[in-house]
Design a protein around this motif. Sequence first.
Motif, mmCIF file in Angstrom:
data_model
loop_
_atom_site.group_PDB
_atom_site.id
_atom_site.type_symbol
_atom_site.label_atom_id
_atom_site.label_comp_id
_atom_site.label_asym_id
_atom_site.label_seq_id
_atom_site.Cartn_x
_atom_site.Cartn_y
_atom_site.Cartn_z
ATOM 1 N N LEU A 190 -0.750 3.854 1.495
ATOM 2 C CA LEU A 190 -0.176 3.086 2.608
ATOM 3 C C LEU A 190 -0.292 1.589 2.340
ATOM 4 C CD1 LEU A 190 -1.428 5.105 5.706
ATOM 5 C CD2 LEU A 190 0.832 5.123 4.652
ATOM 6 N N GLY A 191 0.670 0.831 2.894
ATOM 7 C CA GLY A 191 0.673 -0.608 2.665
ATOM 8 C C GLY A 191 -0.027 -1.360 3.791
ATOM 9 N N ASP A 192 -0.379 -2.615 3.544
ATOM 10 C CA ASP A 192 -0.975 -3.462 4.573
ATOM 11 C C ASP A 192 0.139 -4.044 5.451
ATOM 12 O OD1 ASP A 192 0.222 -5.467 3.170
ATOM 13 O OD2 ASP A 192 -1.604 -6.479 2.559
ATOM 14 N N TYR A 193 -0.193 -5.085 6.224
ATOM 15 C CA TYR A 193 0.781 -5.677 7.150
ATOM 16 C C TYR A 193 2.013 -6.228 6.423
ATOM 17 C CZ TYR A 193 -2.749 -8.849 5.505
ATOM 18 O OH TYR A 193 -3.645 -9.478 4.692
ATOM 19 N N ASP A 194 1.915 -6.466 5.132
ATOM 20 C CA ASP A 194 3.061 -6.955 4.364
ATOM 21 C C ASP A 194 3.678 -5.858 3.500
ATOM 22 O OD1 ASP A 194 3.522 -9.491 5.158
ATOM 23 O OD2 ASP A 194 2.309 -10.463 3.604
ATOM 24 N N GLY A 195 3.249 -4.634 3.767
ATOM 25 C CA GLY A 195 3.778 -3.526 2.980
ATOM 26 C C GLY A 195 3.240 -3.507 1.561
ATOM 27 N N ARG A 196 2.169 -4.287 1.318
ATOM 28 C CA ARG A 196 1.596 -4.320 -0.037
ATOM 29 C C ARG A 196 0.579 -3.183 -0.170
ATOM 30 N NH1 ARG A 196 3.113 -7.304 -3.539
ATOM 31 N NH2 ARG A 196 1.128 -7.990 -4.401
ATOM 32 N N ASP A 203 7.214 -3.845 -0.984
ATOM 33 C CA ASP A 203 6.581 -4.672 0.032
ATOM 34 C C ASP A 203 7.664 -5.359 0.859
ATOM 35 O OD1 ASP A 203 7.523 -6.822 -1.387
ATOM 36 O OD2 ASP A 203 5.596 -7.401 -2.224
ATOM 37 N N ARG A 204 7.270 -6.226 1.777
ATOM 38 C CA ARG A 204 8.273 -6.815 2.679
ATOM 39 C C ARG A 204 9.265 -7.712 1.936
ATOM 40 N NH1 ARG A 204 5.658 -11.304 6.504
ATOM 41 N NH2 ARG A 204 7.480 -10.654 7.657
ATOM 42 N N TYR A 205 8.924 -8.087 0.722
ATOM 43 C CA TYR A 205 9.859 -8.906 -0.057
ATOM 44 C C TYR A 205 10.751 -8.057 -0.958
ATOM 45 C CZ TYR A 205 6.187 -12.054 1.383
ATOM 46 O OH TYR A 205 5.265 -12.722 2.122
ATOM 47 N N PRO A 251 -2.251 -0.754 -2.382
ATOM 48 C CA PRO A 251 -3.267 -1.017 -3.409
ATOM 49 C C PRO A 251 -2.653 -1.055 -4.816
ATOM 50 C CG PRO A 251 -4.096 0.554 -1.813
ATOM 51 C CD PRO A 251 -2.664 0.324 -1.458
ATOM 52 N N LEU A 252 -1.595 -0.267 -5.032
ATOM 53 C CA LEU A 252 -0.974 -0.262 -6.367
ATOM 54 C C LEU A 252 -0.305 -1.609 -6.666
ATOM 55 C CD1 LEU A 252 -0.439 1.527 -8.834
ATOM 56 C CD2 LEU A 252 1.723 2.206 -7.794
ATOM 57 N N HIS A 253 0.314 -2.223 -5.649
ATOM 58 C CA HIS A 253 0.886 -3.565 -5.855
ATOM 59 C C HIS A 253 -0.215 -4.528 -6.325
ATOM 60 C CE1 HIS A 253 4.282 -2.387 -3.114
ATOM 61 N NE2 HIS A 253 4.944 -3.269 -3.825
ATOM 62 N N ILE A 254 -1.345 -4.455 -5.601
ATOM 63 C CA ILE A 254 -2.425 -5.421 -5.875
ATOM 64 C C ILE A 254 -3.013 -5.170 -7.266
ATOM 65 C CG2 ILE A 254 -4.617 -6.368 -5.001
ATOM 66 C CD1 ILE A 254 -2.393 -6.535 -2.883
ATOM 67 N N ALA A 255 -3.284 -3.884 -7.563
ATOM 68 C CA ALA A 255 -3.873 -3.573 -8.868
ATOM 69 C C ALA A 255 -2.914 -3.985 -9.984
ATOM 70 C CB ALA A 255 -4.198 -2.082 -8.957
ATOM 71 N N ALA A 289 -5.376 1.720 10.471
ATOM 72 C CA ALA A 289 -5.253 0.256 10.510
ATOM 73 C C ALA A 289 -6.203 -0.395 9.513
ATOM 74 C CB ALA A 289 -5.556 -0.245 11.920
ATOM 75 N N LEU A 290 -7.381 0.226 9.347
ATOM 76 C CA LEU A 290 -8.398 -0.422 8.510
ATOM 77 C C LEU A 290 -8.296 -0.096 7.030
ATOM 78 C CD1 LEU A 290 -11.626 -0.064 10.653
ATOM 79 C CD2 LEU A 290 -10.294 -2.125 10.226
ATOM 80 N N THR A 291 -7.943 1.140 6.715
ATOM 81 C CA THR A 291 -8.049 1.508 5.302
ATOM 82 C C THR A 291 -7.049 0.800 4.380
ATOM 83 O OG1 THR A 291 -6.886 3.554 5.758
ATOM 84 C CG2 THR A 291 -9.263 3.688 5.589
ATOM 85 N N PRO A 292 -5.805 0.556 4.789
ATOM 86 C CA PRO A 292 -4.930 -0.131 3.814
ATOM 87 C C PRO A 292 -5.445 -1.505 3.379
ATOM 88 C CG PRO A 292 -3.617 0.906 5.511
ATOM 89 C CD PRO A 292 -5.041 0.981 5.958
ATOM 90 N N PRO A 293 -5.825 -2.403 4.304
ATOM 91 C CA PRO A 293 -6.346 -3.674 3.801
ATOM 92 C C PRO A 293 -7.652 -3.527 3.025
ATOM 93 C CG PRO A 293 -6.270 -3.687 6.224
ATOM 94 C CD PRO A 293 -5.651 -2.416 5.765
ATOM 95 N N LEU A 294 -8.491 -2.556 3.447
ATOM 96 C CA LEU A 294 -9.739 -2.330 2.697
ATOM 97 C C LEU A 294 -9.432 -1.871 1.283
ATOM 98 C CD1 LEU A 294 -12.204 -0.414 5.043
ATOM 99 C CD2 LEU A 294 -12.522 -2.660 3.989
#
Length: 612
Positions: free
Chosen positions: A484-490, A519-521, A492-496, A454-459
């Motif tokens: 793994l993605g966060d609550y929106d399926g995003r 991601d969710r979109y 770290p690669l999406h963000i980077a 639960a913690l590592t994807p958003p971190l």
Amino acid sequence: MLIMAESNLTPLYRALSRTSMETIEDFSRSINPPRMKRLSSCNSIECVDPVTSPSAEARVLVINTGGTIGMTLHDNVLAPKANAFVKQMRKLPVVHDELYAQQTRLYDYYGSENTLVLPLSKDNKRIIYTILEYKPLLDSSNMTTDDWGRIGKDIEKNYENYDGFVILHGTDTMAYTASALSFMCEHLGKPIILTGSQVPIYEMRNDGRDNLLGALLIAGQFVIPEVCLYFYNKLYRGNRVTKVDAGSFNAFSSPNLAPLATAEVDITINWDTVWRANTTAKFQVSTELNRNVGLLRLFPGITSATVRAFLQPPMEGVVLETYGSGNAPDNRLDLLEELKKATDSGVIIINCTQCLRGTVSASYATGKVLMDAGLIAGGDMTPEAALSKLSYVLAKKDLDLAAKKKMMAQNLRGEMSADLAGAKLCLSDSRFIQVIAKSLSISCKEELEAIRDALTPPLACAAAKIGDKEALEAIKEMGGNLFLGDYDGRTPLHIAACEGHLELVEYLLNHGATVYAKDRYGDTPLCNAVRFRHKEVVKLLRKTGAHFSRDKLEEAGTELCSLAASGDLEGLKIWSLAGADLNETGYDGQTAIQVTVFDGFNEYDDDDDEVN
Ligand SMILES: NC(=O)C[C@H](N)C(=O)O
């Protein structure tokens, strides 16, 4: 009213939709983007549930090679029946939703009646699958390395058009084909799942329907970048399985590796076990295979004449199936001499155990003599995996014998367990997780894992946002997954990719991230890099095999026209670099090139931007 889910829209329209859904509905009516053609041309559009909108669709290619799943009785024996499988599927509501197909003009859109659609999944996904039937269909006992090559080539040809692949195959040699494909498919980023059945799908009581359904659901919903085998509610790594039962639905076993997934009330993926290519290289299939390989099983009293005859040219690679933890008689100098003569003359011999479970080691004198004779320890590889690996490695023309031997001893696709000495930090060793667990009064492994997941994807996403590679390394060290993605399926690669952190994108790709994550979109890292115009990131993602989906490419026409209309050359360049076709038509049938009436467009032919 035309119903349009937010995720149907291009990023630009989606951004608008966040301010006013009504505006976007008017907008969508007026633009009628090409992706909506299938739905908008349908008479009873109101019947289409919003959650079944095309954005929630995944596409799977089913390659039907034969096997019991599609057999019928002829003269009292089972044999494959041609041109019958799709017809049967269309009659089974559990594997085909005819109403949805009619409402959305599926057959017109895909131009063939071989494309079917599953009912809506629990996760609101529609899996659309196209069946490619081979001629002739084969009992898998008739399969050869040429058939493996044909499957590989078909996957390669269709790779960008599908989210995943299902191979229908006979069970008898399925473990061999799965193993071979796992090596042939280099830098794989999408799921390839072999399945079949013990009872034909045409019979009332059969296991084919469930096996096909499970394989389709997994291939369409999860980015498991492996060649897998799905049977009797379990997903296995393809090069770890062996057929263990000719008369049970539970026909396969993976003795040395736990399943990658189980399909019970829910489909649970064991993400920690999933193997990843960890590369920035593009997917390719190597169909060159060496046929001068063989399996030799030791038995008490085997003669040296038998061994000598087996090892004669043109034999180039042999899997010797030995006793227990890799043992052979150390009092049979005649045998050992034949083995040594063969390895000295360049034959590669792999030592694999006859036992179903366990690994080869040199703990006995009877095992050490084989090492001394020049054999390579096969660890816990199955004989099927070792044989197909030999066939693959020996065909590499640019490698010398030493390099081939080295490759045989290495773990290439998760076919053998890594040396435990190199194992990663244990979860409970992580101070960070421990501190949190303590404050939550948690101690058992499962709860620790739940916290970590639960913690590592958003971190990891937060670290990716600020370009903090060290933080990502620390997360990885404590056993966290970077894919793994966060609550929106995003992920770290999406963000980077959004931030344009090129070095981080490369690091992530080399540590398990997948360019196919949505991601969710429905957006992939490539969509994000294009949107935020990070040219170098787009190039790297493309090099790794990232591509727009067919829907996205069709939607792109309108986006490109609007960029062209505003004279946005840079925008056009980056879309083109990402694989969009400037000849794609927009909502009014015009292409960006037609819309373009601005100077200097020829500058577009910029060699720097070539993507190979
Ligand atoms: N269950 C099966 O599929 C067995 C069949 N003989 C085959 O391997 O094609």
